[in-house]
Motif scaffolding. Structure first.
Motif, PDB file in Angstrom:
ATOM      1  N   ALA A 116       0.817  -1.220   0.000  1.00  0.00           N
ATOM      2  CA  ALA A 116       0.000   0.000   0.000  1.00  0.00           C
ATOM      3  C   ALA A 116       0.844   1.260   0.000  1.00  0.00           C
ATOM      4  N   GLY A 117       2.156   1.120   0.018  1.00  0.00           N
ATOM      5  CA  GLY A 117       3.029   2.283   0.033  1.00  0.00           C
ATOM      6  C   GLY A 117       3.019   3.021   1.352  1.00  0.00           C
ATOM      7  N   VAL A 118       2.815   2.294   2.444  1.00  0.00           N
ATOM      8  CA  VAL A 118       2.758   2.897   3.770  1.00  0.00           C
ATOM      9  C   VAL A 118       3.954   2.394   4.572  1.00  0.00           C
ATOM     10  N   ALA A 119       4.636   3.297   5.198  1.00  0.00           N
ATOM     11  CA  ALA A 119       5.793   2.924   6.012  1.00  0.00           C
ATOM     12  C   ALA A 119       5.330   2.288   7.309  1.00  0.00           C
ATOM     13  N   VAL A 120       6.159   1.394   7.839  1.00  0.00           N
ATOM     14  CA  VAL A 120       5.836   0.735   9.098  1.00  0.00           C
ATOM     15  C   VAL A 120       5.741   1.772  10.208  1.00  0.00           C
ATOM     16  N   GLY A 121       4.671   1.735  10.966  1.00  0.00           N
ATOM     17  CA  GLY A 121       4.466   2.674  12.050  1.00  0.00           C
ATOM     18  C   GLY A 121       3.796   3.964  11.634  1.00  0.00           C
ATOM     19  N   GLU A 122       3.487   4.094  10.353  1.00  0.00           N
ATOM     20  CA  GLU A 122       2.862   5.339   9.890  1.00  0.00           C
ATOM     21  C   GLU A 122       1.392   5.413  10.258  1.00  0.00           C
ATOM     22  N   GLY A 123       0.693   4.274  10.163  1.00  0.00           N
ATOM     23  CA  GLY A 123      -0.732   4.265  10.468  1.00  0.00           C
ATOM     24  C   GLY A 123      -1.010   4.022  11.949  1.00  0.00           C
ATOM     25  N   SER A 124      -2.279   3.834  12.258  1.00  0.00           N
ATOM     26  CA  SER A 124      -2.684   3.583  13.649  1.00  0.00           C
ATOM     27  C   SER A 124      -3.950   2.741  13.658  1.00  0.00           C
ATOM     28  N   ALA A 125      -4.126   1.998  14.726  1.00  0.00           N
ATOM     29  CA  ALA A 125      -5.317   1.162  14.873  1.00  0.00           C
ATOM     30  C   ALA A 125      -6.542   2.033  15.086  1.00  0.00           C
ATOM     31  N   SER A 126      -7.652   1.616  14.496  1.00  0.00           N
ATOM     32  CA  SER A 126      -8.878   2.411  14.591  1.00  0.00           C
ATOM     33  C   SER A 126      -9.896   1.841  15.573  1.00  0.00           C
ATOM     34  N   GLY A 127      -9.619   0.725  16.163  1.00  0.00           N
ATOM     35  CA  GLY A 127     -10.514   0.178  17.195  1.00  0.00           C
ATOM     36  C   GLY A 127     -11.541  -0.805  16.704  1.00  0.00           C
ATOM     37  N   GLY A 128     -11.581  -1.071  15.397  1.00  0.00           N
ATOM     38  CA  GLY A 128     -12.576  -2.015  14.893  1.00  0.00           C
ATOM     39  C   GLY A 128     -12.352  -3.440  15.348  1.00  0.00           C
ATOM     40  N   ALA A 129     -11.109  -3.758  15.681  1.00  0.00           N
ATOM     41  CA  ALA A 129     -10.815  -5.126  16.114  1.00  0.00           C
ATOM     42  C   ALA A 129     -11.470  -5.462  17.458  1.00  0.00           C
ATOM     43  N   TRP A 130     -11.796  -4.451  18.247  1.00  0.00           N
ATOM     44  CA  TRP A 130     -12.406  -4.718  19.546  1.00  0.00           C
ATOM     45  C   TRP A 130     -13.801  -5.321  19.400  1.00  0.00           C
ATOM     46  N   TRP A 131     -14.466  -5.033  18.278  1.00  0.00           N
ATOM     47  CA  TRP A 131     -15.752  -5.680  18.029  1.00  0.00           C
ATOM     48  C   TRP A 131     -15.581  -7.194  17.957  1.00  0.00           C
ATOM     49  N   ALA A 132     -14.516  -7.617  17.298  1.00  0.00           N
ATOM     50  CA  ALA A 132     -14.247  -9.047  17.187  1.00  0.00           C
ATOM     51  C   ALA A 132     -13.820  -9.644  18.520  1.00  0.00           C
ATOM     52  N   VAL A 133     -13.043  -8.900  19.299  1.00  0.00           N
ATOM     53  CA  VAL A 133     -12.611  -9.396  20.604  1.00  0.00           C
ATOM     54  C   VAL A 133     -13.817  -9.620  21.515  1.00  0.00           C
ATOM     55  N   VAL A 134     -14.724  -8.659  21.534  1.00  0.00           N
ATOM     56  CA  VAL A 134     -15.926  -8.791  22.365  1.00  0.00           C
ATOM     57  C   VAL A 134     -16.800  -9.930  21.859  1.00  0.00           C
ATOM     58  N   GLY A 135     -16.953 -10.026  20.546  1.00  0.00           N
ATOM     59  CA  GLY A 135     -17.764 -11.104  19.986  1.00  0.00           C
ATOM     60  C   GLY A 135     -17.204 -12.474  20.305  1.00  0.00           C
ATOM     61  N   ALA A 136     -15.883 -12.623  20.225  1.00  0.00           N
ATOM     62  CA  ALA A 136     -15.266 -13.905  20.540  1.00  0.00           C
ATOM     63  C   ALA A 136     -15.428 -14.245  22.017  1.00  0.00           C
ATOM     64  N   ALA A 137     -15.303 -13.250  22.886  1.00  0.00           N
ATOM     65  CA  ALA A 137     -15.480 -13.488  24.319  1.00  0.00           C
ATOM     66  C   ALA A 137     -16.920 -13.883  24.639  1.00  0.00           C
ATOM     67  N   VAL A 138     -17.875 -13.223  23.999  1.00  0.00           N
ATOM     68  CA  VAL A 138     -19.281 -13.563  24.218  1.00  0.00           C
ATOM     69  C   VAL A 138     -19.565 -14.983  23.736  1.00  0.00           C
ATOM     70  N   ALA A 139     -18.977 -15.367  22.610  1.00  0.00           N
ATOM     71  CA  ALA A 139     -19.173 -16.727  22.093  1.00  0.00           C
ATOM     72  C   ALA A 139     -18.632 -17.767  23.063  1.00  0.00           C
ATOM     73  N   ALA A 140     -17.438 -17.534  23.591  1.00  0.00           N
ATOM     74  CA  ALA A 140     -16.856 -18.488  24.540  1.00  0.00           C
ATOM     75  C   ALA A 140     -17.701 -18.599  25.801  1.00  0.00           C
ATOM     76  N   LEU A 141     -18.210 -17.476  26.298  1.00  0.00           N
ATOM     77  CA  LEU A 141     -19.048 -17.495  27.496  1.00  0.00           C
ATOM     78  C   LEU A 141     -20.377 -18.191  27.230  1.00  0.00           C
ATOM     79  N   ALA A 142     -20.984 -17.903  26.084  1.00  0.00           N
ATOM     80  CA  ALA A 142     -22.250 -18.556  25.736  1.00  0.00           C
ATOM     81  C   ALA A 142     -22.061 -20.056  25.576  1.00  0.00           C
ATOM     82  N   GLY A 143     -20.950 -20.467  24.987  1.00  0.00           N
ATOM     83  CA  GLY A 143     -20.684 -21.888  24.843  1.00  0.00           C
ATOM     84  C   GLY A 143     -20.520 -22.585  26.184  1.00  0.00           C
TER      85      GLY A 143
END
Length: 207
Positions: A116-143
């Motif tokens: 993508a022509g982006v240098a390492v460390g140039e970008g930043s996390a936007s927080g969308g991954a936390w949706w997946a973290v919460v979803g995975a935790a809820v799945a494990a608890l429900a199971g």
């Protein structure tokens, strides 16, 4: 109104609690599937010239896990106790896979950044991954809830189960014929069921 000692469970309390846990498990599975599906389309990492979504970084893993959870919910409609235990165990495994996969792919690799022509460390996390973290935790608890309460679910009734009561020939002739009865036979009268001794006593009294 009956009184119960402190600390005892009233009649029906176990069934009520089991029903709540049952719906909590199923609701948790559906919620986890929704969260994982949403996380796949959310932005996880942003740079000046490129934005990566969960699908870009996880490679469709979250969508597949969400589909698997939905399939397990449908499976609960037809399986018995041990089937629910297996479904709960698989739900826990799905939660663990989703959590590990999210943590491993929450940021673009050096190769993806270079493409993508982006240098390492140039970008930043936007927080969308936390949706997946919460979803995975809820799945494990429900199971875990599903597997531990599988024996509390009401037993399924099979279609082959029939009533021990003989069918009424006049009310339903078809069921009577299936049971080997003659629907055209007259219903025995009360006099026919009366013993001969009682009828003799009755006739003597009327003379």
């Amino acid at each position: 109104m009956p009184t119960y000692p402190v600390g005892t469970i009233r009649p029906g309390g176990v069934a009520t609690m089991a029903g709540r846990l049952r719906w909590a498990a199923v609701g948790g599975m559906l919620l986890a599937a929704l969260l994982l599906q949403v996380a796949e389309s959310r932005p996880w990492y942003r740079a000046a010239t490129r934005t990566w979504t969960g699908n870009d970084l996880a490679g469709g893993l979250l969508g597949a896990l969400a589909l698997a959870l939905a399939a397990l919910v449908l499976l609960l409609l037809v399986v018995g106790r041990w089937g629910r235990v297996v479904a709960g165990t698989l739900t826990i495994v799905i939660g663990v896979i989703g959590l590990v996969g999210t943590l491993d792919s929450r940021t673009p690799s050096a190769e993806q950044l270079a493409q993508a022509g982006v240098a390492v460390g140039e970008g930043s996390a936007s927080g969308g991954a936390w949706w997946a973290v919460v979803g995975a935790a809820v799945a494990a608890l429900a199971g875990a809830v599903l597997a531990s309460t599988a024996h509390l679910w009401p037993a399924r009734r099979h279609r082959s189960e029939t009533s021990t009561r003989a069918p009424d020939a006049q009310a339903d002739p078809w069921k009577a014929m299936d049971a080997g009865l003659d629907p055209t036979a007259e219903t025995p009268s009360r006099d026919a069921e009366t013993p001969d001794v009682e009828r003799d006593q009755t006739s003597s009294a009327t003379r």
